[in-house]
Design a protein around this motif. Structure first.
Motif, PDB file in Angstrom:
ATOM      1  N   ASN A 113       0.853  -1.187   0.000  1.00  0.00           N
ATOM      2  CA  ASN A 113       0.000   0.000   0.000  1.00  0.00           C
ATOM      3  C   ASN A 113       0.888   1.236   0.000  1.00  0.00           C
ATOM      4  N   ALA A 114       1.027   1.858  -1.148  1.00  0.00           N
ATOM      5  CA  ALA A 114       1.866   3.050  -1.261  1.00  0.00           C
ATOM      6  C   ALA A 114       1.289   4.179  -0.417  1.00  0.00           C
ATOM      7  N   GLU A 115       2.177   4.963   0.146  1.00  0.00           N
ATOM      8  CA  GLU A 115       1.757   6.096   0.968  1.00  0.00           C
ATOM      9  C   GLU A 115       1.485   7.292   0.050  1.00  0.00           C
ATOM     10  N   VAL A 116       0.277   7.298  -0.471  1.00  0.00           N
ATOM     11  CA  VAL A 116      -0.161   8.384  -1.351  1.00  0.00           C
ATOM     12  C   VAL A 116      -1.544   8.828  -0.921  1.00  0.00           C
ATOM     13  N   ALA A 117      -1.881  10.055  -1.257  1.00  0.00           N
ATOM     14  CA  ALA A 117      -3.212  10.571  -0.940  1.00  0.00           C
ATOM     15  C   ALA A 117      -4.267   9.810  -1.730  1.00  0.00           C
ATOM     16  N   GLU A 118      -5.480   9.781  -1.204  1.00  0.00           N
ATOM     17  CA  GLU A 118      -6.546   9.042  -1.878  1.00  0.00           C
ATOM     18  C   GLU A 118      -6.818   9.593  -3.273  1.00  0.00           C
ATOM     19  N   ALA A 119      -6.678  10.920  -3.442  1.00  0.00           N
ATOM     20  CA  ALA A 119      -6.902  11.509  -4.762  1.00  0.00           C
ATOM     21  C   ALA A 119      -5.862  11.021  -5.768  1.00  0.00           C
ATOM     22  N   VAL A 120      -4.611  10.844  -5.309  1.00  0.00           N
ATOM     23  CA  VAL A 120      -3.557  10.309  -6.187  1.00  0.00           C
ATOM     24  C   VAL A 120      -3.853   8.858  -6.524  1.00  0.00           C
ATOM     25  N   ALA A 121      -4.247   8.086  -5.514  1.00  0.00           N
ATOM     26  CA  ALA A 121      -4.579   6.679  -5.752  1.00  0.00           C
ATOM     27  C   ALA A 121      -5.725   6.552  -6.744  1.00  0.00           C
ATOM     28  N   ASP A 122      -6.697   7.436  -6.643  1.00  0.00           N
ATOM     29  CA  ASP A 122      -7.825   7.396  -7.582  1.00  0.00           C
ATOM     30  C   ASP A 122      -7.359   7.659  -9.012  1.00  0.00           C
ATOM     31  N   ARG A 123      -6.427   8.605  -9.194  1.00  0.00           N
ATOM     32  CA  ARG A 123      -5.917   8.897 -10.529  1.00  0.00           C
ATOM     33  C   ARG A 123      -5.102   7.726 -11.071  1.00  0.00           C
ATOM     34  N   VAL A 124      -4.322   7.095 -10.188  1.00  0.00           N
ATOM     35  CA  VAL A 124      -3.546   5.920 -10.592  1.00  0.00           C
ATOM     36  C   VAL A 124      -4.476   4.818 -11.067  1.00  0.00           C
ATOM     37  N   ARG A 125      -5.528   4.556 -10.316  1.00  0.00           N
ATOM     38  CA  ARG A 125      -6.472   3.501 -10.685  1.00  0.00           C
ATOM     39  C   ARG A 125      -7.200   3.843 -11.983  1.00  0.00           C
ATOM     40  N   ALA A 126      -7.589   5.102 -12.120  1.00  0.00           N
ATOM     41  CA  ALA A 126      -8.317   5.508 -13.328  1.00  0.00           C
ATOM     42  C   ALA A 126      -7.442   5.369 -14.568  1.00  0.00           C
ATOM     43  N   LEU A 127      -6.188   5.808 -14.484  1.00  0.00           N
ATOM     44  CA  LEU A 127      -5.275   5.676 -15.624  1.00  0.00           C
ATOM     45  C   LEU A 127      -4.968   4.213 -15.927  1.00  0.00           C
ATOM     46  N   SER A 128      -4.822   3.408 -14.883  1.00  0.00           N
ATOM     47  CA  SER A 128      -4.536   1.984 -15.071  1.00  0.00           C
ATOM     48  C   SER A 128      -5.683   1.305 -15.806  1.00  0.00           C
ATOM     49  N   CYS A 129      -6.904   1.601 -15.395  1.00  0.00           N
ATOM     50  CA  CYS A 129      -8.076   1.015 -16.065  1.00  0.00           C
ATOM     51  C   CYS A 129      -8.194   1.527 -17.500  1.00  0.00           C
ATOM     52  N   ALA A 130      -7.873   2.807 -17.711  1.00  0.00           N
ATOM     53  CA  ALA A 130      -7.933   3.368 -19.059  1.00  0.00           C
ATOM     54  C   ALA A 130      -6.934   2.679 -19.978  1.00  0.00           C
ATOM     55  N   ALA A 131      -5.735   2.422 -19.485  1.00  0.00           N
ATOM     56  CA  ALA A 131      -4.728   1.727 -20.286  1.00  0.00           C
ATOM     57  C   ALA A 131      -5.163   0.301 -20.579  1.00  0.00           C
ATOM     58  N   PHE A 132      -5.703  -0.380 -19.582  1.00  0.00           N
ATOM     59  CA  PHE A 132      -6.195  -1.748 -19.744  1.00  0.00           C
ATOM     60  C   PHE A 132      -7.224  -1.817 -20.864  1.00  0.00           C
ATOM     61  N   ARG A 133      -8.152  -0.867 -20.858  1.00  0.00           N
ATOM     62  CA  ARG A 133      -9.212  -0.852 -21.871  1.00  0.00           C
ATOM     63  C   ARG A 133      -8.676  -0.441 -23.242  1.00  0.00           C
ATOM     64  N   ALA A 134      -7.781   0.539 -23.270  1.00  0.00           N
ATOM     65  CA  ALA A 134      -7.257   1.026 -24.556  1.00  0.00           C
ATOM     66  C   ALA A 134      -6.520  -0.072 -25.308  1.00  0.00           C
TER      67      ALA A 134
END
Length: 377
Positions: free
Chosen positions: A270-291
């Motif tokens: 569990n990386a020590e990052v703010a929840e807003a950063v984690a949300d962006r990481v997850r959103a970009l990861s899912c976007a790459a997966f779909r692309a």
């Protein structure tokens, strides 16, 4: 309750042969024998498929077990086994679990073979596998989709580029040189001068006919685990980001730091990052997966700059399941046990085959098992 024959495929022709063996061992040791009957298909370094009876024979001599195996095209899971003195026999495979890394498997070749044989298999299909394996095509695909990734140049064998020109184009004084289609940091070099640059290019070309020159990104290295829902393909489950911190005595996250040096890396599930950063990481990861068109699972590797910018570095369609790999750890930290993870991936393979209309064995239906938690976010 029907027991499924699961062909675990491991080893392979690539330089990641030994990494694959670690992945296989981790899965084999935790497999639920009440639901699955493992068939051990070891792929030797020369590309032959050997059917092994136990892990001891695999670890002692993967190159030969006395019996070779091959799937029949259109055979719906039928495979021919040929052993000296025993002639030819048939066996049945309900689903395949490829755990081979690098070229000759992760690049779509094995997936194409399994699709031709009409064998349900775990992981992404041919095209997504091929795109993710070729880092040049992968990055071009991301950029076309508007997803940020580090700047790069590709060189084919025989092409040349001066170090200072590469620095200028990539806007980076330090560069990474790597094979275009290989993982585990094999053949990768960080360079800061012309002599290092030439040596790095020669090294990378020993592993591939195309290499990448990439900008050096000063950033934290994050990872995100992605699982696709077996029933609802549009639903992706993403983990809280993990973080990789290479030890100071390694120039970067090298093969030695990953697999050999026990003190080479600090892994934070569990990386020590703010929840807003984690949300962006997850959103970009899912976007790459779909692309890319990935399916079933992936481990997405990212960079987090000090200014908050996030870049996708790679998407691994067959992440290592070895003890030092982050994929299973991130999933487990999110509430899905290792055993359920394996069950879920096998279930996904069979559900996909059923949706695609590919006939499979009547035995290939998963009996009700322990509940799979869907609360990974």
């Amino acid at each position: 309750m029907a027991i499924l024959n699961v062909a675990f495929m491991f080893g392979g022709r690539s330089a990641e042969h030994d990494v694959s063996l670690r992945s296989f061992q981790a899965i084999y040791e935790t497999l639920d024998r009440q639901r699955y009957n493992p068939l051990l298909v070891g792929v030797s370094r020369d590309g032959k498929w050997w059917l092994h009876e136990d892990t001891k024979s695999v670890l002692q001599n993967l190159e030969s077990s006395g019996a070779q195996i091959v799937f029949l095209p259109g055979g719906r899971g039928k495979a021919i086994v040929h052993g000296p003195g025993t002639g030819y026999t048939l066996c049945h495979v309900d689903v395949a679990f490829p755990m081979l890394h690098g070229p000759f498997c992760e690049d779509g070749l094995l997936q194409g073979t399994l699709e031709t044989a009409q064998v349900p298999f775990v992981g992404s299909p041919v095209l997504a596998s091929a795109i993710c394996m070729d880092k040049d095509i992968f990055k071009r695909t991301l950029r076309d989709a508007g997803i940020p990734t580090p700047r790069h140049l590709a060189l084919a064998r025989g092409e040349e580029l001066a170090f200072h020109l590469a620095q200028r184009v990539l806007r980076s004084s330090s560069l990474f040189v790597k094979p275009a289609s290989l993982g585990s940091s094999i053949g990768v070099s960080k360079v800061t001068c012309d002599s290092e640059f030439r040596a790095a290019i020669d090294l990378a070309f020993t592993y591939d006919n195309k290499i990448l020159l990439e900008e050096y990104v000063q950033a934290r290295e994050l990872e995100c685990a992605i699982l696709q829902d077996p029933e609802v393909q549009t639903e992706l489950l993403s983990s809280w980001p993990g973080e990789i911190i290479p030890a100071n005595h390694h120039a970067f996250y090298t093969y030695q730091a990953k697999y050999i040096d026990q003190k080479g890396t600090i892994w934070k599930t569990n990386a020590e990052v703010a929840e807003a950063v984690a949300d962006r990481v997850r959103a970009l990861s899912c976007a790459a997966f779909r692309a890319i068109g990935c399916e079933a699972m992936a481990r997405v590797d990212l960079f987090l700059r000090a200014n908050g910018e996030i870049l996708i570095n790679e998407v691994n369609t067959i992440p290592s399941f070895g003890p030092s790999n982050m994929f299973a750890k991130m999933v487990e930290a999110s509430g899905i046990t290792y055993r359920v993870l394996v069950q879920r991936l096998l279930e996904h393979a069979i559900k996909r085959s059923e949706r695609g209309g590919s006939p499979i064995s009547a035995r290939a239906t998963l009996a009700s098992a322990e509940p799979v938690r869907d609360d990974i976010r």
